[in-house]
Write a protein that holds these residues in place. Structure first.
Motif, mmCIF file in Angstrom:
data_model
loop_
_atom_site.group_PDB
_atom_site.id
_atom_site.type_symbol
_atom_site.label_atom_id
_atom_site.label_comp_id
_atom_site.label_asym_id
_atom_site.label_seq_id
_atom_site.Cartn_x
_atom_site.Cartn_y
_atom_site.Cartn_z
ATOM 1 N N ALA A 105 -5.294 3.813 -7.543
ATOM 2 C CA ALA A 105 -5.066 2.746 -6.572
ATOM 3 C C ALA A 105 -4.094 3.253 -5.517
ATOM 4 O O ALA A 105 -3.010 3.755 -5.845
ATOM 5 N N LEU A 106 -4.477 3.141 -4.239
ATOM 6 C CA LEU A 106 -3.700 3.707 -3.146
ATOM 7 C C LEU A 106 -3.235 2.613 -2.202
ATOM 8 O O LEU A 106 -3.986 1.691 -1.882
ATOM 9 N N ARG A 107 -1.992 2.743 -1.741
ATOM 10 C CA ARG A 107 -1.477 1.817 -0.734
ATOM 11 C C ARG A 107 -0.470 2.561 0.135
ATOM 12 O O ARG A 107 0.054 3.625 -0.252
ATOM 13 N N ASP A 108 -0.209 2.015 1.305
ATOM 14 C CA ASP A 108 0.835 2.536 2.176
ATOM 15 C C ASP A 108 2.040 1.607 2.092
ATOM 16 O O ASP A 108 1.886 0.373 2.113
ATOM 17 N N GLU A 109 3.204 2.202 2.010
ATOM 18 C CA GLU A 109 4.421 1.410 1.830
ATOM 19 C C GLU A 109 5.549 2.050 2.642
ATOM 20 O O GLU A 109 6.002 3.147 2.327
ATOM 21 N N HIS A 110 5.946 1.361 3.729
ATOM 22 C CA HIS A 110 7.023 1.847 4.586
ATOM 23 C C HIS A 110 6.754 3.274 5.070
ATOM 24 O O HIS A 110 7.639 4.140 5.045
ATOM 25 N N GLY A 111 5.504 3.506 5.487
ATOM 26 C CA GLY A 111 5.134 4.810 6.026
ATOM 27 C C GLY A 111 4.874 5.873 4.984
ATOM 28 O O GLY A 111 4.631 7.032 5.341
ATOM 29 N N ARG A 112 4.915 5.524 3.726
ATOM 30 C CA ARG A 112 4.653 6.479 2.650
ATOM 31 C C ARG A 112 3.343 6.119 1.955
ATOM 32 O O ARG A 112 2.979 4.956 1.867
ATOM 33 N N HIS A 113 2.645 7.161 1.471
ATOM 34 C CA HIS A 113 1.433 6.959 0.684
ATOM 35 C C HIS A 113 1.821 6.867 -0.787
ATOM 36 O O HIS A 113 2.505 7.758 -1.316
ATOM 37 N N THR A 137 -2.011 -2.607 -12.889
ATOM 38 C CA THR A 137 -0.556 -2.549 -13.037
ATOM 39 C C THR A 137 -0.151 -1.452 -14.016
ATOM 40 O O THR A 137 1.031 -1.119 -14.121
ATOM 41 N N ALA A 138 -1.110 -0.907 -14.728
ATOM 42 C CA ALA A 138 -0.836 0.163 -15.684
ATOM 43 C C ALA A 138 -0.856 1.510 -14.955
ATOM 44 O O ALA A 138 -1.036 1.595 -13.751
ATOM 45 N N GLY A 139 -0.705 2.565 -15.707
ATOM 46 C CA GLY A 139 -0.792 3.894 -15.128
ATOM 47 C C GLY A 139 0.535 4.395 -14.591
ATOM 48 O O GLY A 139 1.566 3.733 -14.661
ATOM 49 N N GLN A 140 0.491 5.589 -14.028
ATOM 50 C CA GLN A 140 1.672 6.254 -13.490
ATOM 51 C C GLN A 140 1.626 6.228 -11.965
ATOM 52 O O GLN A 140 0.581 6.469 -11.359
ATOM 53 N N GLU A 141 2.775 5.975 -11.349
ATOM 54 C CA GLU A 141 2.844 5.859 -9.893
ATOM 55 C C GLU A 141 3.667 7.005 -9.313
ATOM 56 O O GLU A 141 4.658 7.443 -9.905
ATOM 57 N N ARG A 142 3.251 7.490 -8.148
ATOM 58 C CA ARG A 142 3.991 8.549 -7.472
ATOM 59 C C ARG A 142 3.699 8.469 -5.974
ATOM 60 O O ARG A 142 2.786 7.762 -5.538
ATOM 61 N N GLU A 143 4.450 9.219 -5.204
ATOM 62 C CA GLU A 143 4.137 9.353 -3.782
ATOM 63 C C GLU A 143 2.989 10.342 -3.636
ATOM 64 O O GLU A 143 2.980 11.403 -4.280
ATOM 65 N N ALA A 144 2.040 9.976 -2.812
ATOM 66 C CA ALA A 144 0.845 10.800 -2.653
ATOM 67 C C ALA A 144 0.954 11.676 -1.402
ATOM 68 O O ALA A 144 1.565 11.292 -0.406
ATOM 69 N N ARG A 145 0.364 12.852 -1.489
ATOM 70 C CA ARG A 145 0.313 13.720 -0.313
ATOM 71 C C ARG A 145 -0.752 13.263 0.667
ATOM 72 O O ARG A 145 -0.670 13.528 1.859
ATOM 73 N N ALA A 146 -1.782 12.596 0.162
ATOM 74 C CA ALA A 146 -2.871 12.085 1.008
ATOM 75 C C ALA A 146 -3.100 10.622 0.668
ATOM 76 O O ALA A 146 -3.131 10.249 -0.510
ATOM 77 N N GLY A 147 -3.248 9.785 1.695
ATOM 78 C CA GLY A 147 -3.486 8.371 1.487
ATOM 79 C C GLY A 147 -4.945 8.012 1.627
ATOM 80 O O GLY A 147 -5.812 8.870 1.867
ATOM 81 N N ALA A 148 -5.231 6.724 1.501
ATOM 82 C CA ALA A 148 -6.620 6.258 1.546
ATOM 83 C C ALA A 148 -7.281 6.496 2.895
ATOM 84 O O ALA A 148 -8.506 6.470 3.009
#
Length: 372
Positions: free
Chosen positions: A319-327, A264-275
């Motif tokens: 940590a990577l996840r897909d959310e509503h079509g976004r990485h 739950t820590a760390g910084q979150e952003r939209e990724a250009r590449a997913g898992a």
């Protein structure tokens, strides 16, 4: 012709037909080395449909043992570091730690080693001794030195080789250190995987000599590399392709993951590449080169599937996840793990996403690097 002789003949014909045996010299050698002699202690067969993966023993007295010895398959001969087929009644769900490599790969590698009469070979990983016997038949036992890390595995290989009248120099020890007493060698061939090519192998190979090994990592993608040793103490050469994989040398196995970091820590952003990039062998190899210390684990958090890369030594994670079509990526620890991955993927794709056979490897005392 005996059943065993027919099975051996059929195996060699298969290897010649699929291109693993390409020369008459190696075909003649393969026809003289009975694989079953190196599997008299039995082997483990995977239990179909078992979750988690389970294994059951096939012993010499069992139906199908002899036929199994001549299948072009890798046959597991040890599990969990000590357990052999005769130790088990029923099934076991532990990780394999030693095996007899599928003959097509063994012969392909020996062909790729570009052996000539009089060449002196250092083999890393004796295993059952099958490939050692092939080398002895081709070169003479005085030109073959083989190192096995596991003393019990080494003892079984020695017995099998003696039954065939072969007496090469067999050393029990850490193959990553080579065997300097016999150096320099013309060829070094490894039947275990490594994360980085040991400097000792380069130092113990004469200039112009070849090192053939699989290079991989903890994300499970590896490739066969053939390196030429140079006068300056470096080595370089191409990846040969084919998605070749061996069990990693035991000193190169990953450390335990231990407790997961606070995801739950760390910084979150939209990724250009997913898992999803980790599902393709070539892309995973590129990812692995950017994050060589990373291990992958999949977890379910609050009903959402996440793929987590963790570098135990540095403490960094992504940590990577897909959310509503976004990485989406969330990163923490001492570094920005997924940033490094995306940078390397972008560099590789900008070059046209070359295949692994278009990669070259350069090994120096400081480490190794990939180029394309």
């Amino acid at each position: 012709m005996t059943d065993q002789a027919q099975l051996l003949k059929g195996l060699v014909e298969t290897l010649a037909a699929n291109g693993s045996v390409r020369s008459e010299a190696w075909r003649k050698v393969a026809e003289t080395v009975p694989r079953h002699e190196f599997l008299r202690g039995g082997f483990f067969r995977r239990v179909e449909g078992a979750v988690p993966t389970a294994w059951e023993p096939v012993l010499e007295e069992d139906d199908g043992w002899l036929e199994g010895c001549y299948e072009d398959q890798s046959l597991v001969t040890q599990i969990a570091g000590t357990i052999v087929p005769s130790d088990i009644r029923g099934r076991i769900a532990r990780e394999p730690t030693s095996s007899s490599t599928l003959p097509s790969l063994v012969l392909r590698m020996l062909e790729d080693l570009q052996i000539e009469p009089g060449v002196r070979v250092l083999e890393i990983g004796t295993g059952t001794g099958y490939s050692t016997a092939l080398l002895c038949r081709r070169l003479g036992e005085r030109n073959v030195t083989s190192i096995e890390y596991d003393a019990d595995v080494a003892a079984r290989a020695r017995s099998a080789l003696r039954r065939l009248g072969a007496h090469p120099l067999l050393v029990t020890g850490d193959g990553l250190r080579g065997h300097p007493d016999g150096a320099p060698y013309d060829r070094v061939v490894a039947t275990c995987g490594v994360r980085t090519v040991p400097v000792a192998w380069v130092e113990q190979t004469r200039p112009g000599g070849l090192i053939l090994t699989t290079i991989g990592g903890w994300l499970g993608a590896s490739e066969l590399a053939r390196l030429t040793v140079h006068d300056d103490g470096t080595a370089s050469g191409p990846l040969l392709g084919g998605q070749v994989g061996f069990m990693l040398a035991r000193p190169h196995l990953p450390p335990p993951l231990g407790l997961l970091p606070d995801l739950t820590a760390g910084q979150e952003r939209e990724a250009r590449a997913g898992a999803g990039v980790l599902d393709d062998w070539t892309t995973r190899f590129v990812v692995q080169s950017a994050a060589p210390g990373a291990q992958r684990v999949s977890i379910d958090r609050d009903g959402c599937q996440e793929d987590v890369l963790i570098d135990v030594e540095s403490g960094s994670w992504a940590a990577l996840r897909d959310e509503h079509g976004r990485h989406i990526v969330r990163q923490g620890g001492s570094g920005v793990l997924w940033d490094a991955v995306e940078h390397e993927l972008a560099r590789w794709r900008s070059a046209g996403a070359p295949a692994l056979r278009d990669f070259t490897v350069r090994v120096t005392p400081e480490g190794h690097s990939y180029h394309w």
